[in-house]
Write a protein that holds these residues in place. Sequence first.
Motif: not given
Length: 186
Positions: A92-99, A102-103, A105-111
Amino acid sequence: TLLLIATFVVYAVQIPSGTFNPREPFFLNRVLATLTLLLSASLLHVLTLAVDALDARGREAEEASTRKSVLLASVSHDIGTPLTTINLMADLIRHTADDPALAARVPELAKSLQANALSVSDMVSGMLDISAIDSGRVMLHESEFSLDELFAQERTSLEPMAVAKGLQLHLASCSPALSVRADKAK
């Protein structure tokens, strides 16, 4: 002890009366034979007790092995959930980084990813405590924590799997809030 007494009685009954005389030429042989028989019976009794003790220890070892097997099966199953979540989070982080939309959300997903990695770490640490479990010396690290917070953490860690399967997880808070004093990781 009972075996020794029975052996002595049986041997004494076999000696005809009047033949157990200190002046008899074979008196010493009879006394030594009796003592040998008593000593043999004593050793047999001690060996029987030792075999019984070894059997008990063998059963204890088999029970400990069974407990380890059950624990390993349980932990390997339990490790699967956070590992699947970690894999889904990374994807999900990989796909979010491409969009770029959605960037945020990356900190929340990383947490969440980090929380699941810590969960796996705790389980592996628990695996290393198997010897403590067998000896009954499990170390507990008690603390007081909110059940709502625990359930929220579990919901967060399970959410990516639910989403991947098209499911939604809902959490209802307890009212009044409940706290528990226990080892949170265990």
